[in-house]
Structures are given as structure tokens and as C-alpha cells.
Design an enzyme around this catalytic site. Structure first.
Site, short mmCIF file in Angstrom:
data_model
loop_
_atom_site.label_atom_id
_atom_site.label_comp_id
_atom_site.label_asym_id
_atom_site.label_seq_id
_atom_site.Cartn_x
_atom_site.Cartn_y
_atom_site.Cartn_z
N CYS A 1 36.98 42.45 35.09
CA CYS A 1 37.24 41.16 35.73
C CYS A 1 38.59 41.04 36.44
O CYS A 1 38.64 40.88 37.65
CB CYS A 1 37.02 40.02 34.76
SG CYS A 1 38.13 39.97 33.35
N ASP B 1 32.30 36.61 38.17
CA ASP B 1 32.41 37.92 37.56
C ASP B 1 31.65 37.95 36.24
O ASP B 1 31.07 36.95 35.82
CB ASP B 1 33.86 38.37 37.39
CG ASP B 1 34.71 37.46 36.53
OD1 ASP B 1 34.17 36.56 35.88
OD2 ASP B 1 35.93 37.66 36.53
N ASP B 2 31.61 39.10 35.65
CA ASP B 2 30.89 39.33 34.40
C ASP B 2 29.38 39.11 34.54
O ASP B 2 28.72 38.64 33.63
CB ASP B 2 31.45 38.48 33.26
CG ASP B 2 32.92 38.79 32.99
OD1 ASP B 2 33.30 39.96 33.18
OD2 ASP B 2 33.66 37.89 32.63
#
Length: 153
Positions: free
Chosen positions: A67, A29-30
């Protein structure tokens, strides 16, 4: 980076030979959407081992691009409005109702891993970051004798 693997356990080897697939999910994620492949620059091994060998999502969509809510949606197949804390509830994982005393765990208790293990005879493993409110014990689906739980969060 979170990695979820679901591999058949010893009791289901004959089912595996009959065509039951192994499932391996890599989740990062991110990663910035606008950066595309360039967002993996800090992760050169991930890019070379996964992205350069053909597993790179060029066109994808996510319902909640934050997230913990996004990971909870992926794990459960439920939209954020079915996972979120009530107004003013406090706690949880970025407004996801998980890890809060005296409240139903709307994420871990409904993980698809539970169904893979209990209904389809798989073994599940989680390696890496879990939800930000990481349980101290493996949640349902990762609590079988052959399952693996190496999580942080």
C-alpha cells in the site's frame, strides 16, 4: 480510498475552455488481484458507481504491490528504490522515506500535484487516506489557496 482531483483554478478558466482537461484519480488499495471484480464486494457503491459504468482495470500492473510504497510511487512517478529509507534508517511509511525528522521527504516533496498546481495552473485536492505517515499540514501541491486537503493515514 484516496481520491485526488485536479481541477483548474479560477485563474486558469480560460485555459480550461481552451481544452485543458480535468483530472480525477480514484485510488483503492488492498484489492486482491486474483479476486478481480469480486474483491469489490465490500464496496458495493464503488462497484456500481465506478466499476459497472466502465472504469474497471481488468489488466494492470503495479511495480510494488504494497500500500504505502505503491501510493508513493504513484504520487511521485519514482520507483521504490528512489523513495526508500536507507538500510537501518527506521521510521517512514513502510520503508518509504517520508515523515521522518531531519530527512528529506522523498514522497510528498516530489508529488506530481506540485507540478500541476505550480506549473500548469491547476487546483489539487486530496480526500481520504494519504500515505501512512500523513503530514499534519498539506504537502507541496496541496498548499495553494484554492487547494483542498482532507487526508488521514
Amino acid at each position: 480510498m484516496a481520491v485526488l482531483t485536479s481541477l483548474p483554478n479560477a485563474a486558469s478558466v480560460s485555459a480550461t475552455l481552451a481544452g485543458k482537461p480535468n483530472i480525477v484519480l480514484f485510488l483503492q488499495d488492498d484489492q486482491d488481484f486474483l479476486e478481480g471484480r469480486a474483491s469489490l464486494r465490500p464496496l458495493p457503491k464503488a462497484l456500481s458507481l465506478i466499476g459497472d459504468r466502465g472504469a474497471f482495470a481488468e489488466n494492470w500492473f503495479v511495480h510494488t504491490p504494497v500500500c504505502c510504497p505503491s501510493r508513493a510511487e504513484l504520487l511521485t512517478g519514482r520507483y521504490f528504490h528512489n523513495l526508500r529509507m536507507p538500510s537501518g534508517g527506521g521510521g517512514g511509511c513502510m520503508h518509504v522515506q517520508t515523515g521522518v525528522a531531519d530527512r528529506e521527504d522523498k514522497a510528498n516533496a516530489h508529488s506530481f500535484a506540485k507540478h500541476l498546481v505550480r506549473e500548469a495552473g491547476y487546483t489539487a485536492g486530496w480526500f481520504g487516506k494519504h500515505l501512512n505517515a500523513c503530514p499534519h499540514e498539506p504537502p507541496p501541491g496541496y498548499d495553494c489557496p484554492t487547494c483542498r486537503w482532507f487526508a488521514n493515514g
